[in-house]
Design a protein around this motif. Structure first.
Motif, PDB file in Angstrom:
ATOM      1  N   GLY A  67       0.794  -1.225   0.000  1.00  0.00           N
ATOM      2  CA  GLY A  67       0.000   0.000   0.000  1.00  0.00           C
ATOM      3  C   GLY A  67       0.824   1.272   0.000  1.00  0.00           C
ATOM      4  N   GLY A  68       2.037   1.205  -0.509  1.00  0.00           N
ATOM      5  CA  GLY A  68       2.895   2.381  -0.549  1.00  0.00           C
ATOM      6  C   GLY A  68       3.684   2.596   0.736  1.00  0.00           C
ATOM      7  N   PHE A  69       3.451   1.794   1.773  1.00  0.00           N
ATOM      8  CA  PHE A  69       4.194   1.936   3.022  1.00  0.00           C
ATOM      9  C   PHE A  69       5.581   1.316   2.930  1.00  0.00           C
ATOM     10  N   PHE A  70       5.702   0.254   2.164  1.00  0.00           N
ATOM     11  CA  PHE A  70       6.984  -0.412   1.981  1.00  0.00           C
ATOM     12  C   PHE A  70       6.953  -1.178   0.675  1.00  0.00           C
ATOM     13  N   VAL A  71       8.124  -1.474   0.157  1.00  0.00           N
ATOM     14  CA  VAL A  71       8.283  -2.266  -1.061  1.00  0.00           C
ATOM     15  C   VAL A  71       8.940  -3.575  -0.661  1.00  0.00           C
ATOM     16  N   LEU A  72       8.438  -4.668  -1.189  1.00  0.00           N
ATOM     17  CA  LEU A  72       9.041  -5.961  -0.882  1.00  0.00           C
ATOM     18  C   LEU A  72      10.316  -6.111  -1.697  1.00  0.00           C
ATOM     19  N   SER A  73      11.423  -5.873  -1.021  1.00  0.00           N
ATOM     20  CA  SER A  73      12.732  -5.951  -1.667  1.00  0.00           C
ATOM     21  C   SER A  73      13.708  -6.584  -0.684  1.00  0.00           C
ATOM     22  N   LYS A  74      14.907  -6.809  -1.152  1.00  0.00           N
ATOM     23  CA  LYS A  74      15.916  -7.395  -0.270  1.00  0.00           C
ATOM     24  C   LYS A  74      16.259  -6.465   0.880  1.00  0.00           C
ATOM     25  N   SER A  75      16.263  -5.164   0.613  1.00  0.00           N
ATOM     26  CA  SER A  75      16.571  -4.217   1.691  1.00  0.00           C
ATOM     27  C   SER A  75      15.460  -4.194   2.730  1.00  0.00           C
ATOM     28  N   SER A  76      14.205  -4.336   2.298  1.00  0.00           N
ATOM     29  CA  SER A  76      13.118  -4.372   3.286  1.00  0.00           C
ATOM     30  C   SER A  76      13.176  -5.655   4.108  1.00  0.00           C
ATOM     31  N   ALA A  77      13.617  -6.746   3.495  1.00  0.00           N
ATOM     32  CA  ALA A  77      13.773  -7.998   4.248  1.00  0.00           C
ATOM     33  C   ALA A  77      14.857  -7.856   5.308  1.00  0.00           C
ATOM     34  N   SER A  78      15.958  -7.199   4.959  1.00  0.00           N
ATOM     35  CA  SER A  78      17.013  -7.016   5.963  1.00  0.00           C
ATOM     36  C   SER A  78      16.572  -6.046   7.063  1.00  0.00           C
ATOM     37  N   LYS A  79      15.785  -5.027   6.720  1.00  0.00           N
ATOM     38  CA  LYS A  79      15.251  -4.123   7.739  1.00  0.00           C
ATOM     39  C   LYS A  79      14.300  -4.854   8.664  1.00  0.00           C
ATOM     40  N   LEU A  80      13.493  -5.734   8.109  1.00  0.00           N
ATOM     41  CA  LEU A  80      12.567  -6.525   8.904  1.00  0.00           C
ATOM     42  C   LEU A  80      13.327  -7.445   9.859  1.00  0.00           C
ATOM     43  N   PHE A  81      14.360  -8.089   9.356  1.00  0.00           N
ATOM     44  CA  PHE A  81      15.192  -8.942  10.197  1.00  0.00           C
ATOM     45  C   PHE A  81      15.842  -8.122  11.310  1.00  0.00           C
ATOM     46  N   GLY A  82      16.315  -6.910  10.982  1.00  0.00           N
ATOM     47  CA  GLY A  82      16.899  -6.018  11.988  1.00  0.00           C
ATOM     48  C   GLY A  82      15.893  -5.620  13.055  1.00  0.00           C
ATOM     49  N   LEU A  83      14.651  -5.375  12.653  1.00  0.00           N
ATOM     50  CA  LEU A  83      13.593  -5.050  13.609  1.00  0.00           C
ATOM     51  C   LEU A  83      13.375  -6.191  14.586  1.00  0.00           C
ATOM     52  N   ILE A  84      13.312  -7.406  14.073  1.00  0.00           N
ATOM     53  CA  ILE A  84      13.074  -8.576  14.919  1.00  0.00           C
ATOM     54  C   ILE A  84      14.230  -8.792  15.884  1.00  0.00           C
ATOM     55  N   VAL A  85      15.457  -8.663  15.400  1.00  0.00           N
ATOM     56  CA  VAL A  85      16.629  -8.836  16.271  1.00  0.00           C
ATOM     57  C   VAL A  85      16.667  -7.739  17.336  1.00  0.00           C
ATOM     58  N   THR A  86      16.386  -6.508  16.957  1.00  0.00           N
ATOM     59  CA  THR A  86      16.370  -5.399  17.921  1.00  0.00           C
ATOM     60  C   THR A  86      15.318  -5.639  18.990  1.00  0.00           C
ATOM     61  N   TYR A  87      14.132  -6.063  18.577  1.00  0.00           N
ATOM     62  CA  TYR A  87      13.072  -6.346  19.532  1.00  0.00           C
ATOM     63  C   TYR A  87      13.497  -7.436  20.502  1.00  0.00           C
ATOM     64  N   GLU A  88      14.130  -8.476  19.992  1.00  0.00           N
ATOM     65  CA  GLU A  88      14.573  -9.579  20.847  1.00  0.00           C
ATOM     66  C   GLU A  88      15.623  -9.103  21.848  1.00  0.00           C
ATOM     67  N   VAL A  89      16.556  -8.279  21.398  1.00  0.00           N
ATOM     68  CA  VAL A  89      17.592  -7.751  22.300  1.00  0.00           C
ATOM     69  C   VAL A  89      16.960  -6.897  23.393  1.00  0.00           C
ATOM     70  N   VAL A  90      16.017  -6.056  23.035  1.00  0.00           N
ATOM     71  CA  VAL A  90      15.324  -5.215  24.019  1.00  0.00           C
ATOM     72  C   VAL A  90      14.555  -6.096  24.997  1.00  0.00           C
ATOM     73  N   MET A  91      13.872  -7.115  24.502  1.00  0.00           N
ATOM     74  CA  MET A  91      13.106  -8.013  25.385  1.00  0.00           C
ATOM     75  C   MET A  91      14.025  -8.755  26.348  1.00  0.00           C
ATOM     76  N   LEU A  92      15.200  -9.116  25.889  1.00  0.00           N
ATOM     77  CA  LEU A  92      16.135  -9.830  26.779  1.00  0.00           C
ATOM     78  C   LEU A  92      16.680  -8.915  27.865  1.00  0.00           C
ATOM     79  N   GLN A  93      16.741  -7.621  27.589  1.00  0.00           N
ATOM     80  CA  GLN A  93      17.294  -6.684  28.577  1.00  0.00           C
ATOM     81  C   GLN A  93      16.266  -6.214  29.599  1.00  0.00           C
ATOM     82  N   LEU A  94      14.987  -6.411  29.317  1.00  0.00           N
ATOM     83  CA  LEU A  94      13.957  -5.981  30.271  1.00  0.00           C
ATOM     84  C   LEU A  94      13.963  -6.875  31.508  1.00  0.00           C
ATOM     85  N   PRO A  95      13.791  -6.272  32.684  1.00  0.00           N
ATOM     86  CA  PRO A  95      13.739  -7.109  33.891  1.00  0.00           C
ATOM     87  C   PRO A  95      12.439  -7.915  33.938  1.00  0.00           C
ATOM     88  N   ARG A  96      12.515  -9.088  34.483  1.00  0.00           N
ATOM     89  CA  ARG A  96      11.331  -9.964  34.602  1.00  0.00           C
ATOM     90  C   ARG A  96      10.825  -9.961  36.014  1.00  0.00           C
TER      91      ARG A  96
END
Length: 193
Positions: free
Chosen positions: A164-193
């Motif tokens: 819908g014009g928000f993003f294009v399915l390309s290799k760069s968007s796939a790497s950005k998506l992977f970076g988002l997931i890794v960043t989220y995981e790192v943040v979740m691991l650092q949060l206190p439980r």
């Protein structure tokens, strides 16, 4: 599921481009009329891709968005499940489900991203054509002008599926998506439980 529809649409559109490329390879001496036909076919393929992208853009947007939310929720739930219930069965279920969603998402994004490469292959084909084919200087000049026009049309009309014009399915968007997931995981691991 939407991921498989995206993959199927990508495969079908890619096949149209591959048939076009095979036809190009079979031609050794390209005349002015053949260049005009190439331009019309390339324009038709580009128009088809844009229409399909426009038609499927809501599905792409919703599917990719849901997959990302699903993955991020799984990351959070998986961490929570590991802490509260270290059962082997629970870990297996979360690991399998997470891997399935990741692979499904990456598969559809990878196939869709391959569409962006196809028009460049036509441009490469045009650049590899011998520049001096024709009997007169006028024919040579017309042919070179036509080739330049085709290259400009291809470069000005990006071929890709988008959400819908928000993003294009390309290799760069796939790497950005992977970076988002890794960043989220790192943040979740650092949060206190």
């Amino acid at each position: 599921s939407g991921d498989f529809i995206i993959a199927l649409v990508s495969i079908i559109l890619r096949r149209y481009y591959e048939v076009h490329r095979e036809q190009l390879r079979s031609q050794h001496n390209v005349s002015f009329q053949q260049l005009e036909r190439l331009r019309r076919v390339q324009l038709a393929l580009s128009t088809l891709t844009h229409k399909v992208a426009e038609l499927f853009s809501p599905l792409i947007l919703i599917t990719i968005g849901c997959d990302v939310i699903y993955i991020l929720t799984f990351l959070y739930s998986g961490l929570d499940a590991d802490i509260s219930s270290p059962s082997l069965l629970v870990r297996f279920i979360f690991t399998y489900s997470f891997a399935y969603v990741i692979l499904r998402l990456m598969f559809s994004v990878y196939l869709a991203s391959r569409l962006t490469e196809l028009p460049r292959k036509t441009v490469d084909y045009l650049y590899r054509l011998p520049s001096l084919v024709g009997y007169s200087m006028e024919q040579q000049r017309n042919r070179l002008i036509k080739m330049d026009l085709i290259v400009q049309e291809i470069q000005n009309e990006p071929t890709a599926l988008s959400g819908g014009g928000f993003f294009v399915l390309s290799k760069s968007s796939a790497s950005k998506l992977f970076g988002l997931i890794v960043t989220y995981e790192v943040v979740m691991l650092q949060l206190p439980r």
